[in-house]
Scaffold this motif. Structure first.
Motif, mmCIF file in Angstrom:
data_model
loop_
_atom_site.group_PDB
_atom_site.id
_atom_site.type_symbol
_atom_site.label_atom_id
_atom_site.label_comp_id
_atom_site.label_asym_id
_atom_site.label_seq_id
_atom_site.Cartn_x
_atom_site.Cartn_y
_atom_site.Cartn_z
ATOM 1 N N HIS A 142 82.385 89.376 87.253
ATOM 2 C CA HIS A 142 81.327 89.481 88.271
ATOM 3 C C HIS A 142 80.523 88.183 88.409
ATOM 4 O O HIS A 142 79.604 88.112 89.211
ATOM 5 C CB HIS A 142 80.388 90.624 87.898
ATOM 6 N N THR A 145 76.273 97.315 72.685
ATOM 7 C CA THR A 145 76.817 96.905 73.976
ATOM 8 C C THR A 145 78.112 96.101 73.783
ATOM 9 O O THR A 145 78.228 95.327 72.841
ATOM 10 C CB THR A 145 75.777 96.006 74.672
ATOM 11 N N GLY A 146 79.038 96.231 74.721
ATOM 12 C CA GLY A 146 80.310 95.480 74.632
ATOM 13 C C GLY A 146 81.466 96.450 74.530
ATOM 14 O O GLY A 146 81.471 97.333 73.665
ATOM 15 N N VAL A 147 82.434 96.263 75.415
ATOM 16 C CA VAL A 147 83.541 97.198 75.532
ATOM 17 C C VAL A 147 84.249 97.436 74.205
ATOM 18 O O VAL A 147 84.619 98.560 73.874
ATOM 19 C CB VAL A 147 84.540 96.666 76.583
ATOM 20 N N LYS A 203 90.566 85.270 78.748
ATOM 21 C CA LYS A 203 90.556 86.188 77.598
ATOM 22 C C LYS A 203 91.958 86.699 77.302
ATOM 23 O O LYS A 203 92.849 86.616 78.147
ATOM 24 C CB LYS A 203 89.579 87.333 77.811
ATOM 25 N N MET A 222 91.194 94.551 73.805
ATOM 26 C CA MET A 222 90.686 93.188 73.637
ATOM 27 C C MET A 222 91.283 92.573 72.367
ATOM 28 O O MET A 222 91.602 93.287 71.417
ATOM 29 C CB MET A 222 89.159 93.204 73.450
ATOM 30 N N ARG A 229 67.019 90.748 76.086
ATOM 31 C CA ARG A 229 66.928 91.750 77.148
ATOM 32 C C ARG A 229 65.997 92.879 76.724
ATOM 33 O O ARG A 229 65.968 93.265 75.538
ATOM 34 C CB ARG A 229 68.306 92.331 77.469
ATOM 35 N N SER A 286 70.959 89.025 74.237
ATOM 36 C CA SER A 286 72.125 89.067 75.115
ATOM 37 C C SER A 286 73.309 88.412 74.412
ATOM 38 O O SER A 286 73.144 87.476 73.630
ATOM 39 C CB SER A 286 71.802 88.320 76.406
ATOM 40 N N GLY A 287 74.516 88.886 74.726
ATOM 41 C CA GLY A 287 75.714 88.241 74.190
ATOM 42 C C GLY A 287 76.248 87.180 75.138
ATOM 43 O O GLY A 287 77.186 86.463 74.805
ATOM 44 N N THR A 288 75.697 87.097 76.340
ATOM 45 C CA THR A 288 76.253 86.179 77.335
ATOM 46 C C THR A 288 75.262 85.153 77.864
ATOM 47 O O THR A 288 75.658 84.219 78.546
ATOM 48 C CB THR A 288 76.791 86.971 78.551
ATOM 49 N N GLU A 289 73.958 85.333 77.596
ATOM 50 C CA GLU A 289 72.938 84.392 78.101
ATOM 51 C C GLU A 289 71.927 84.143 76.989
ATOM 52 O O GLU A 289 71.758 84.992 76.112
ATOM 53 C CB GLU A 289 72.145 85.037 79.247
ATOM 54 N N THR A 307 81.656 88.245 74.173
ATOM 55 C CA THR A 307 82.065 89.649 74.309
ATOM 56 C C THR A 307 83.280 89.792 75.225
ATOM 57 O O THR A 307 84.042 90.738 75.107
ATOM 58 C CB THR A 307 80.927 90.522 74.892
ATOM 59 N N ALA A 308 83.453 88.856 76.160
ATOM 60 C CA ALA A 308 84.560 89.022 77.099
ATOM 61 C C ALA A 308 85.340 87.724 77.276
ATOM 62 O O ALA A 308 85.737 87.370 78.376
ATOM 63 C CB ALA A 308 84.009 89.519 78.418
ATOM 64 N N GLU A 344 79.878 102.282 79.892
ATOM 65 C CA GLU A 344 78.598 101.581 79.932
ATOM 66 C C GLU A 344 77.961 101.942 81.276
ATOM 67 O O GLU A 344 78.671 102.216 82.252
ATOM 68 C CB GLU A 344 78.812 100.071 79.857
ATOM 69 N N ASN A 355 76.858 100.111 83.371
ATOM 70 C CA ASN A 355 77.295 99.163 84.395
ATOM 71 C C ASN A 355 78.636 99.535 85.059
ATOM 72 O O ASN A 355 79.091 98.841 85.955
ATOM 73 C CB ASN A 355 77.370 97.740 83.824
ATOM 74 N N ARG A 387 67.232 93.604 72.808
ATOM 75 C CA ARG A 387 68.445 93.111 72.131
ATOM 76 C C ARG A 387 68.738 91.701 72.612
ATOM 77 O O ARG A 387 68.415 91.346 73.762
ATOM 78 C CB ARG A 387 69.648 94.023 72.398
HETATM 79 C C1 16G Z 1 80.138 91.597 78.796
HETATM 80 C C2 16G Z 1 80.807 92.858 78.320
HETATM 81 C C3 16G Z 1 80.097 94.092 78.836
HETATM 82 C C4 16G Z 1 78.632 94.037 78.470
HETATM 83 C C5 16G Z 1 77.999 92.733 78.899
HETATM 84 C C6 16G Z 1 76.606 92.618 78.298
HETATM 85 C C7 16G Z 1 83.187 93.209 77.970
HETATM 86 C C8 16G Z 1 84.558 93.188 78.586
HETATM 87 N N1 16G Z 1 82.181 92.915 78.784
HETATM 88 O O1 16G Z 1 80.237 91.473 80.189
HETATM 89 O O2 16G Z 1 80.686 95.203 78.234
HETATM 90 O O3 16G Z 1 77.941 95.102 79.088
HETATM 91 O O4 16G Z 1 78.776 91.643 78.400
HETATM 92 O O5 16G Z 1 76.057 91.385 78.587
HETATM 93 O O6 16G Z 1 83.033 93.464 76.791
HETATM 94 P P1 16G Z 1 74.760 90.875 77.811
HETATM 95 O O7 16G Z 1 75.081 90.837 76.338
HETATM 96 O O8 16G Z 1 74.451 89.549 78.394
HETATM 97 O O9 16G Z 1 73.666 91.868 78.106
#
Ligand code: 16G
Ligand code: MG
Length: 558
Positions: free
Chosen positions: A68, A369-371, A77, A85, A526, A519-522, A28-29, A388, A390, A517
């Motif tokens: 963060h 979720t996601g900018v 990115k 983006m 969630r 997660s897009g990062t882990e 996502t980022a 968001e 956050n 949902r």
């Molecule tokens: C990234 C996204 C943020 C989102 C977060 C969700 C961008 C620039 N950043 O940090 O918008 O809230 O992922 O994380 O798009 P998650 O998918 O792990 O919950």
């Protein structure tokens, strides 16, 4: 590609072998990982940025940051020509490029892509890339790798802008492509001029003492605090106590910053009982997120004013200006209403905020979720406000609407001073708030200007609505991709049956709302729940987490 280009690529490839056994993906980022794994990836993103610049025949941005995340991580990115983006269409190529192991596979991949996208290497258009990094110690070496990547596309040039916030770089890319002056000085000047303009338009004149308490900002020990110091020096009107600036020696994002404050709901390091009742704010590590908070008496707890509350403040103010602009002189609204205002949130938005916004009569849309998703939706309105929870968000103005305001503003003066001022305020907001991405510095100035306009303290702002108690949990699962959601992540469509059970559990709690949902990062699922009491929200989140764990996890929860 000609022979010179091929050999440049092949020769540099051998200097940046990808780390063994690590598969990275442009999430996502952008790409994010432990900084020690990233050199090869960043070099390849340099190539990607140069190709993107050739394709769009515009200036492209490349930012080295892990926002963060912890200081030992880093990331990279790309900012597209409009400052947004990188197009999602190029993400699969980014992944393939980052993971190519064999030099000939690497070359073929680029060759095929260049042909498919009809990217031409003629002399009329050379690639131009703006580079920046946050304050992480690994940033400098990674920036060098990016330059190496860029320089192996024939004719490509890069400009190293040094340490910037992520939104500053996005702003500069956008400005440069619009032919506007695009230095850091120009960025600060635009922000401060439009801030001063808003303050000058405050009803009854400038009242600097309206907010009797000072503003105290937590800079996450990162680039945001550093840049806020510059802003403060340039503007006498800004009375800010900046803590956790990168120069004070604290560790980036360690017990500080917007992500910590929003997730833990406790004071960041450097804040304590002396700050009780003061107006406090926190930026994240690359200053694209902003939250406000109030330190509560006894202990380290805070009252959080998150992205939803910032959004609500902005929405109220913009709606007020649009109403003045559109009323027909008899207290009713003009039939030719100008300026369709739309609000964009995600399922994480507190239900109380969504209710508040709907009760104001506003159009509220939800996206995943996601900018990139929020931004895209907000761009559909004349004025689109997205946030968001956050703290990442901004206000987008459609060009046509801005031209209309610009062309009508003098004529409006002869009709009504108030309409004229409303138009000037909207124009000032469009210059103050970053049109490319969420920007904590410009967001902070806008919050401050609006609070002064309203004559409100942070306490009054906080009372716009009371958040419903909520709980977020995460469950480790074998494969998070088996969970497929729909309706902006509010509904699970696969695996079948889960949604029915979640619905039944929600039915046990008054105003109970819960969704899951991937997660897009882990590698986790969630869980978010809210209800009328904290106990109910905790219990709902917990029972859904147990369900997910039994069906998809390791069965370790009970
Ligand atoms: C990234 C996204 C943020 C989102 C977060 C969700 C961008 C620039 N950043 O940090 O918008 O809230 O992922 O994380 O798009 P998650 O998918 O792990 O919950
Ligand atoms: Mg960030």
């Amino acid at each position: 590609m000609n022979e010179e280009q091929r050999s440049l690529l092949l020769e540099s490839f051998s200097r940046f072998p990808p780390p063994k056994g690590v598969k990275l993906s442009y999430g996502t980022a952008g790409f994010r990982a432990d900084a020690s794994l990233l050199e090869s990836t960043v070099y390849r993103v340099g190539i990607l940025a140069a190709l993107r610049s050739l394709k769009t025949q515009s200036v492209i941005g490349l930012m080295i940051t892990a926002s963060h995340n912890k200081v030992s991580d880093n990331g990279v990115k790309i900012a597209d020509p409009d400052g947004g983006m990188m197009t999602q269409r190029w993400e699969p190529f980014a992944d393939a490029l980052a993971d190519a192991w064999d030099p000939y596979e690497f070359l073929c991949l680029i060759d095929d892509f260049v042909r498919k996208e009809s990217i031409s290497f003629d002399d009329d258009h050379t690639a131009e890339i703006l580079l920046a990094r946050d304050t992480r110690p690994s940033g400098e070496a990674l920036l060098k790798a990016a330059k190496q990547g860029i320089s192996c596309i024939v004719g490509a040039v890069s400009h190293d802008l040094g340490v910037l916030t992520t939104p500053q770089l996005h702003w500069m890319v956008r400005a440069k492509n619009k032919g506007i002056e695009a230095t850091e000085r120009d960025y600060f000047e635009q922000l401060l001029n439009s801030f001063r303009c808003m303050v000058d338009l405050i009803p009854g004149g400038r009242k600097t003492n309206l907010n009797s308490e000072n503003l105290i900002v937590d800079g996450a020990n990162g680039v945001g605090g550093e840049k806020l110091e510059v802003l403060k020096e340039l503007c006498d009107d800004l009375v800010i106590d900046i803590r956790n600036s990168s120069k004070t020696g604290g560790m980036l994002n360690e017990g500080v910053g917007a992500d910590f404050v929003q997730k833990e709901k406790v004071v960041p390091c450097g804040f304590g009982s002396i700050d009780i009742g003061m107006r406090c704010a926190s930026l994240d590590g690359d200053a694209d997120r902003l939250v406000y908070f109030l330190v509560l008496p006894h202990g380290s707890k805070i009252d959080l004013l998150d992205g939803d509350k910032i959004l609500s403040l902005f929405a109220l103010f913009i709606k007020e200006q649009l109403s003045v602009l559109n009323e027909d002189g008899h207290g009713t609204t003009n039939s030719h209403y100008h300026g369709h205002l739309g609000i964009v949130q995600t399922a994480y938005a507190n239900g109380a905020s969504t209710n508040y916004l709907k009760n104001l009569g506003l159009d509220v849309a939800l996206t995943p979720t996601g900018v990139k998703y929020l931004h895209e939706k907000a761009a559909e309105y004349d004025i689109g406000i997205y946030f968001e929870a956050n703290g990442h968000g901004t206000i987008l103005f459609r060009e046509n609407f801005l031209s209309w305001l610009e062309s009508r503003k003098d004529e409006l003066l002869s009709i009504s001073k108030e309409k004229h001022k409303a138009a000037l305020r909207l124009l000032a907001v469009s210059k103050l708030i970053n049109q490319a991405v969420g920007d904590a510095l410009s967001g902070l100035l806008l919050v401050e200007a609006i609070l002064q306009h309203m004559g409100w303290s942070i306490h009054m702002w906080n009372k716009l609505y009371v958040d419903l108690p909520s709980r977020q949990l995460k469950v480790k699962v074998v494969d998070r991709t088996v969970v497929v959601t729909a309706n902006a992540e509010t509904l699970v469509v696969s695996p079948p049956g889960i949604q029915d059970t979640i619905n039944a559990l929600m039915g046990n709690y008054p105003q109970g709302r819960c969704f899951i949902r991937p997660s897009g990062t882990e590698d986790v699922i969630r869980v978010y729940a809210e209800a009328t009491t904290q106990e109910a929200a905790d219990s709902l989140a917990n029972s859904v987490a147990v369900l997910v764990d039994q069906l998809l996890g390791f069965g370790s929860m009970q």
